[in-house]
Design an enzyme around this catalytic site. Structure first.
Site, mmCIF file in Angstrom:
data_model
loop_
_atom_site.group_PDB
_atom_site.id
_atom_site.type_symbol
_atom_site.label_atom_id
_atom_site.label_comp_id
_atom_site.label_asym_id
_atom_site.label_seq_id
_atom_site.Cartn_x
_atom_site.Cartn_y
_atom_site.Cartn_z
ATOM 1 N N HIS A 90 1.556 0.675 -8.286
ATOM 2 C CA HIS A 90 0.182 0.371 -7.886
ATOM 3 C C HIS A 90 -0.639 -0.287 -8.973
ATOM 4 O O HIS A 90 -1.821 -0.553 -8.764
ATOM 5 C CB HIS A 90 -0.557 1.648 -7.483
ATOM 6 C CG HIS A 90 -0.148 2.193 -6.150
ATOM 7 N ND1 HIS A 90 -0.751 1.803 -4.978
ATOM 8 C CD2 HIS A 90 0.791 3.080 -5.809
ATOM 9 C CE1 HIS A 90 -0.195 2.456 -3.960
ATOM 10 N NE2 HIS A 90 0.754 3.235 -4.448
ATOM 11 N N LYS B 89 -16.318 0.823 -3.900
ATOM 12 C CA LYS B 89 -15.001 1.096 -4.467
ATOM 13 C C LYS B 89 -15.204 1.918 -5.730
ATOM 14 O O LYS B 89 -16.339 2.034 -6.197
ATOM 15 C CB LYS B 89 -14.267 -0.205 -4.802
ATOM 16 C CG LYS B 89 -15.148 -1.202 -5.569
ATOM 17 C CD LYS B 89 -14.456 -2.535 -5.824
ATOM 18 C CE LYS B 89 -14.380 -3.444 -4.639
ATOM 19 N NZ LYS B 89 -13.044 -3.625 -4.096
ATOM 20 N N ARG B 90 -14.131 2.491 -6.291
ATOM 21 C CA ARG B 90 -14.293 3.198 -7.561
ATOM 22 C C ARG B 90 -14.941 2.280 -8.597
ATOM 23 O O ARG B 90 -14.760 1.057 -8.566
ATOM 24 C CB ARG B 90 -12.931 3.689 -8.068
ATOM 25 C CG ARG B 90 -12.440 4.934 -7.357
ATOM 26 C CD ARG B 90 -13.389 6.121 -7.451
ATOM 27 N NE ARG B 90 -13.464 6.657 -8.781
ATOM 28 C CZ ARG B 90 -12.750 7.679 -9.245
ATOM 29 N NH1 ARG B 90 -11.897 8.289 -8.450
ATOM 30 N NH2 ARG B 90 -12.880 8.099 -10.486
ATOM 31 N N LYS C 294 -12.928 -3.948 -11.795
ATOM 32 C CA LYS C 294 -13.465 -4.271 -10.475
ATOM 33 C C LYS C 294 -14.794 -5.030 -10.590
ATOM 34 O O LYS C 294 -15.292 -5.615 -9.639
ATOM 35 C CB LYS C 294 -13.647 -2.995 -9.652
ATOM 36 C CG LYS C 294 -12.308 -2.336 -9.256
ATOM 37 C CD LYS C 294 -12.536 -1.041 -8.497
ATOM 38 C CE LYS C 294 -11.270 -0.320 -8.074
ATOM 39 N NZ LYS C 294 -10.637 -0.867 -6.853
ATOM 40 N N THR D 79 -7.745 -2.429 -0.471
ATOM 41 C CA THR D 79 -7.703 -2.224 0.974
ATOM 42 C C THR D 79 -9.117 -2.263 1.531
ATOM 43 O O THR D 79 -9.310 -2.558 2.708
ATOM 44 C CB THR D 79 -7.044 -0.874 1.344
ATOM 45 O OG1 THR D 79 -7.654 0.156 0.567
ATOM 46 C CG2 THR D 79 -5.550 -0.909 1.103
ATOM 47 N N LYS E 278 -10.613 -3.734 5.203
ATOM 48 C CA LYS E 278 -11.489 -3.015 6.133
ATOM 49 C C LYS E 278 -12.752 -3.824 6.415
ATOM 50 O O LYS E 278 -13.221 -3.901 7.554
ATOM 51 C CB LYS E 278 -11.918 -1.668 5.538
ATOM 52 C CG LYS E 278 -10.796 -0.719 5.203
ATOM 53 C CD LYS E 278 -11.360 0.444 4.345
ATOM 54 C CE LYS E 278 -10.263 1.210 3.644
ATOM 55 N NZ LYS E 278 -10.801 2.078 2.562
HETATM 56 C C1 LIG Z 1 -10.671 1.981 1.201
HETATM 57 C C2 LIG Z 1 -11.212 2.959 0.257
HETATM 58 C C3 LIG Z 1 -11.038 2.791 -1.115
HETATM 59 C C4 LIG Z 1 -10.328 1.594 -1.706
HETATM 60 O O1 LIG Z 1 -11.247 0.552 -1.909
HETATM 61 P P1 LIG Z 1 -10.873 -0.741 -2.770
HETATM 62 O O2 LIG Z 1 -12.027 -1.648 -2.547
HETATM 63 O O3 LIG Z 1 -9.624 -1.290 -2.194
HETATM 64 O O4 LIG Z 1 -10.736 -0.301 -4.175
HETATM 65 C C5 LIG Z 1 -11.572 3.722 -1.974
HETATM 66 N N1 LIG Z 1 -12.266 4.783 -1.501
HETATM 67 C C6 LIG Z 1 -12.470 4.973 -0.187
HETATM 68 C C7 LIG Z 1 -13.256 6.151 0.261
HETATM 69 C C8 LIG Z 1 -11.948 4.078 0.735
HETATM 70 O O5 LIG Z 1 -12.159 4.286 2.048
#
Ligand SMILES: *Cc1c(COP(=O)(O)O)cnc(C)c1O
Length: 818
Positions: free
Chosen positions: A361, A557-558, A563, A665, A669
């Site tokens: 990952h 995101k985190r 990022k 991901t 979404k």
């Molecule tokens: C989808 C998701 C992530 C991943 O987000 P990225 O933008 O791909 O880093 C992290 N936390 C939650 C709660 C999510 O639903």
């Protein structure tokens, strides 16, 4: 899917009256309340218990169907499963969502209020854990027999709050709220051994004098869409072994028995709150071994119940390691096969290599796990011996054969990393152990997999050219469209009249509607409704009123420097300055929305949060700019919050430094819900751009090659700072203390990280990013153009269903026919 002998695909359903009766029965007989006295919480519990009954029934059917042992089962080992709330998703999968809606309405309560009552199980940090949850959903939907294995943490990821704009963490004891989903299975408990020493007698190893702890499983049902199969997510909890340990006591080792209790109590207490930084903590290693040992013992026991002998093991079992966290499974299975089942080493290794597969990952060097040799030798002495044995065999047979006499290559590929300084310990490279012990290794997006081959494991790729493969990540369209955006799902249903939820590629048929003014109007209307709903969440959580006709630009995101939330911050500061210079500027209203947790020990990340919050305070209260700009930081990002933000997003920020985001991901979404991406050519953004077409995405910034060229030439962020007037002004402003008068040096960590090293090339990408935002503003001003792009984005996301990912795993990695 016809190979199933009991037809799990003929899904039985319930009508509204049956759901209503079920709720009434449980309210009265299990919860002891009259329907007219019941609170929304009581309705939530009653409905959850009703669904639980159905699930238990179906789990029994699933087990019955699998008893003949004809199938290969997938075991997905992961330290994290970010499953999110379960009731809404279960109702949907069971096909009784609308019935439940009507049934609750008949009692005078609103189903969406009832669903809000559920606490998120906080069993993961971010993307890696959410991926595991999407995969379980898709495995079940595709009717693949599967188990998820992990840890039932008492304290999940911390709860985030803000005090004066700074992140504060508090423990999330999520299980203390009522949680009817988990079912304890004490009969399936396992004993896990730790510490002790190894004796060898006649060439056979005995691991003795160990400390023992119990692992007790706790099962969550995993339902799928349009199937009666219910798979299981089995999460282990640590307990002290029962009874008084007379042996230890007799030997005067009272300390030992007390130690064991403390250890057992601690094992499943906390989820380490790091995203892509491993913790070098003994307890974390013990956690990893604990859940791996329990899971392997459990799956071997299941195999033995269904089969005689070991001959069929490799055709009936496949174990996917989600990152290196479960990598200790390789020497553990080897130990079981050699020490308990009398296999010779080479045969045992061969078996390991046909059942294990490993998903990488990250390329971040600091996130590649290593453990000191001394620690493993102390906690798991037999495993350390076996790691040496694997390594010896690998180096002296396999590496030697391919690169005869090449000692440097042996050093380079050794599982044991020799320290530069002899005073430092030898380290065990868990990624190498995983590659050497696995049948396949996969990256999580096309770009990432090619970097895994070229940069991370080039020698392994030369040695085993077919081992490293790609499976691009995906997200489940059930949770991330059907459930979280019911209005859009309904529009798609009524337009396509086909089952896009189990075949997401069907969304492509929406493209013919992209220019249709009526369809655009409906699509835009739904987005606006979702924005109105989010605006009220924002008001509730932040006390700020935002305009639903503004552009909702989200980065969720985190929090991590790679990022680049800081890039977003710098640009918002520039936008604010432009507005102050000319408040009459003819620009659309914009709301920039953030949600992100920072690892508690990650100072720069916390500093970025503080800066965004301080800026938000200033901007949101500045009358001069007449509400043209708002900045929102929603606290405590988690799945249930994501489900509210994503349907309301116009713009999706996917702005990582190229080469650092393995896949992402969140990007999938958001695009699925009609948000336009502003992003770098990184991770799955590359494939999203390919699917939607370059004209329907806002790509900016340096590519992987340009990043590496720039690094090689020697990157100096101060050159850019000196030559970009707006950027300089913004950074100077940040450094001036103006945003934090009470603490003038507050943003020094951030400013220093930008100007001194800027490892993630924030300044290098700034102008290109700002220009891309100008293109967004221009596109927004032409609504028919904007909504056409948005519709094409939704229509082009077929590839990013986790169903497609699981089909790929079945074909290229697990050798499972569907
Ligand atoms: C989808 C998701 C992530 C991943 O987000 P990225 O933008 O791909 O880093 C992290 N936390 C939650 C709660 C999510 O639903």
């Amino acid at each position: 899917m016809s190979r199933m002998n009991v037809d799990l695909n003929s899904v039985r359903t319930m009508d509204t009256a049956q759901v209503e009766q079920g709720i009434r029965r449980i309210l009265e007989q299990s919860l002891g309340v009259e329907p007219d006295e019941a609170t929304p919480g009581d309705y939530w519990e009653a409905l959850s218990l009703l669904v639980r009954e159905i699930n238990l029934d179906r789990i029994r059917n699933t087990r019955r169907e699998e008893k003949d042992g004809s199938v290969r089962r997938v075991y997905y080992l992961s330290l994290e499963f970010l499953v999110g709330r379960l009731l809404g998703n279960n109702l949907h999968n069971l096909g009784i969502y609308h019935q439940a809606e009507k049934a609750t309405a008949s009692f005078g309560v609103n189903l969406s209020d009832v669903l809000e009552y559920e606490t998120d199980p906080a069993l993961g940090n971010g993307g890696l854990g959410r991926l595991a949850a999407c995969f379980l959903d898709s495995l079940t939907t595709l009717n693949v027999p599967a188990f998820g294995y992990g840890i039932n943490y008492r304290f999940g990821l911390f709860k985030q709050g803000f005090v004066g704009g700074k992140q504060v963490e508090s423990p999330d004891a999520w299980r203390e709220d009522s949680f009817p989903w988990g079912i304890e299975k004490p009969k399936r408990k396992q004993v896990v051994r730790l510490y002790g020493q190894v004796r060898e007698v006649d060439g056979k190893a005995y691991w003795d004098d160990t400390q023992e702890v119990l692992g007790v499983p706790w099962d969550l049902p995993v339902t799928g869409y349009n199937t009666e199969r219910v798979n299981t997510l089995r999460l282990w909890e640590g307990r002290a072994t029962e009874g008084f340990d007379l042996n230890s006591f007799d030997a005067g080792r009272y300390q030992d028995s007390r130690f064991r209790e403390i250890l057992a109590e601690n094992i499943s207490q906390v989820l380490y709150p790091n995203d892509s930084h491993p913790e070098g903590k003994e307890l974390r290693l013990i956690q990893q071994y604990f859940f791996v040992a329990c899971s392997l013992a459990d799956l071997i026991a299941r195999y033995k119940r269904e089969h005689e002998g070991w001959e069929q093991f490799t055709s009936k079992v496949v174990i996917q390691l989600n990152d290196t966290h479960p990598a200790i499974a390789v020497p553990e299975l080897l130990r079981i096969l050699m020490d308990e089942e009398d296999f010779v080493f080479t045969k045992a290794l061969e078996i390991c290599r046909s059942v294990f597969c490993y998903t990488n990952h990250t390329l971040l060097p600091e996130a590649l796990e290593t453990w000191s040799q001394g620690l493993i030798a102390r906690v798991l002495p037999r495993h350390m011996q076996l790691i040496y044995k694997i390594n010896y065999h690998f180096l002296h047979n396999e590496v030697e054969k391919h690169w005869p006499g090449d000692h440097q290559m042996k050093n380079r590929l050794s599982i044991i990393e020799e320290p530069n300084n002899p005073a430092e310990p030898q380290m065990v490279r868990m990624a190498y152990l995983s590659v050497i012990g696995s049948h396949k290794v996969n990256g999580v997006a096309a770009l990432h997999s090619s970097l895994v081959k070229q940069k991370l494991f080039p020698e392994f790729d030369e040695l085993w050219p077919d081992k490293i493969v790609n499976v691009t990540n995906g997200v489940t369209p059930r949770r991330w469209l059907a459930n979280c955006n019911p209005e859009l799902a309904e529009l798609i249903d009524s337009t396509l009249k086909s089952d896009w939820q189990s075949d997401l590629a069907r969304l492509g048929e929406l493209k013919v509607w992209a220019d249709d003014p009526e369809f655009q109007k409906k699509f835009a209307r739904i987005k606006r409704d979702n924005k109105v709903a989010l605006a009220s969440v924002i008001d509730e959580l932040c006390g700020v009123k935002v305009n639903p006709d503004a552009i909702f630009d989200v980065q969720i995101k985190r929090l991590h420097e790679y990022k680049r939330q800081q890039l977003n911050l710098l640009h918002i500061m520039a936008v604010y300055r432009r507005l102050l210079e000319d408040p009459d500027l003819d620009v659309p209203h914009r709301v920039f929305i953030f949600a992100a947790k920072a690892a508690p020990g990650y100072l720069v990340a916390k500093n970025i949060i503080y800066a965004i919050n301080r800026l938000a305070d200033r901007v949101n209260n500045d009358r001069r700019i007449r509400d043209k700009l708002k900045v929102i930081f929603l606290p405590n990002y988690r799945v249930s919050l994501a489900e509210k933000i994503i349907p309301a997003a116009d713009v999706s920020e996917q702005i990582s430094t190229a080469g650092f985001e393995a896949s992402g991901t969140g990007n999938m979404k958001l695009a699925l819900n009609g948000a336009l991406t502003i992003g770098t050519m990184d991770g799955a953004n590359v494939e999203i751009a390919e699917e939607v077409g370059e004209e329907n995405i806002f790509i900016f910034g340096k590519t992987v090659e340009e990043v590496s060229d720039l690094r090689q030439r020697g990157y100096n962020p101060r050159d850019i700072y000196q030559h970009n007037e707006e950027l300089k002004a913004v950074i100077d402003w940040l450094a001036s203390g103006d945003l934090s008068p009470d603490e003038p040096d507050a943003f020094r960590p951030l400013v220093e990280s930008l100007l001194d090293s800027d490892y993630f090339l924030t300044l290098a990408d700034y102008q290109s990013y700002s220009d891309a935002h100008d293109r967004i503003v221009k596109a927004w001003k032409a609504p028919s153009y904007w909504w056409r792009m948005a519709i094409i984005n939704t229509a082009s996301m077929g590839k990013f269903s986790s169903d497609r990912s699981i089909v790929d795993y079945c074909k290229t990695i697990w050798n499972i026919g569907l």
